[in-house]
Write an enzyme that holds these catalytic residues in place. Structure first.
Site, short mmCIF file in Angstrom:
data_model
loop_
_atom_site.label_atom_id
_atom_site.label_comp_id
_atom_site.label_asym_id
_atom_site.label_seq_id
_atom_site.Cartn_x
_atom_site.Cartn_y
_atom_site.Cartn_z
N THR A 14 0.81 -1.22 0.00
CA THR A 14 0.00 0.00 0.00
C THR A 14 0.84 1.27 0.00
OG1 THR A 14 -0.15 0.15 2.42
CG2 THR A 14 -1.82 -1.18 1.30
N ASP A 15 0.16 2.37 -0.30
CA ASP A 15 0.78 3.68 -0.19
C ASP A 15 0.51 4.22 1.23
OD1 ASP A 15 -1.88 4.57 -0.17
OD2 ASP A 15 -1.80 5.34 -2.22
N ALA A 16 0.85 5.46 1.48
CA ALA A 16 0.69 6.04 2.81
C ALA A 16 -0.76 6.10 3.27
CB ALA A 16 1.31 7.44 2.85
N GLY A 17 -1.70 6.06 2.32
CA GLY A 17 -3.12 6.10 2.66
C GLY A 17 -3.75 4.74 2.87
N ILE A 19 -3.96 2.38 0.60
CA ILE A 19 -4.55 1.91 -0.66
C ILE A 19 -3.46 1.20 -1.45
CG2 ILE A 19 -5.55 2.68 -2.85
CD1 ILE A 19 -6.88 4.96 -1.27
#
Length: 153
Positions: A14-17, A19
């Site tokens: 995932t990314d920082a969010g 997602i």
């Protein structure tokens, strides 16, 4: 019916969010293609040792519909769409498994990402295209009827 592989989304995907990073869908699809081939007795390392050839990705086309998120359970499918003398076209989907029962074919899976991947057969030492070995193309042709039905999420 399509081949399917269950995958869990981890932090590293995932990314920082939280997602799933867009490029990781290609990694999920690679794993499903590898396991799809393995399920038919096509072990890629052994094939390289025996024939001197390997499959390489030569083209991808993806469409993203909805995001996958941290901890989601996914189902990644693979089905042969076309077989040529030196390449295969494989249709793949990434579906959310969270709302499904045990049988993905009958449950209401949510489509997250779909695409087609062309893989070509090349000689490993030169990376020049070559004819897919008969033992591989024959195996794929024998399984094609049982794995080429459209999957409807």
């Amino acid at each position: 019916m399509s081949f399917s592989l269950a995958i869990r989304v981890y932090w590293e995907d995932t990314d920082a969010g939280g997602i799933v990073f867009y490029a990781n869908y290609l990694k999920f699809m690679e794993r499903a293609r590898t396991e799809w081939l393995r399920s038919m007795g096509i072990a890629q390392q052994r094939l390289r040792e025996e024939t001197g050839g390997i499959f390489v990705v030569s083209e991808t086309q993806l469409k993203y519909h909805r995001p996958a998120r941290l901890d989601d359970e996914l189902l990644v499918t693979a089905e042969l769409r076309q077989i040529g003398s030196a390449s295969l076209i494989i249709a793949q989907r990434v579906l959310s498994k969270s709302e499904q029962g045990a049988d993905a074919a009958t449950a209401g899976a949510e489509l997250l990402c779909e695409g087609t991947i062309r893989i070509g057969w090349v000689q490993a030492d030169t990376l020049r295209p070559a004819r897919i070995p008969r033992q591989v193309s024959g195996t794929l042709e024998r399984h094609n009827g049982s794995m080429s039905q459209p999957f409807k999420p």
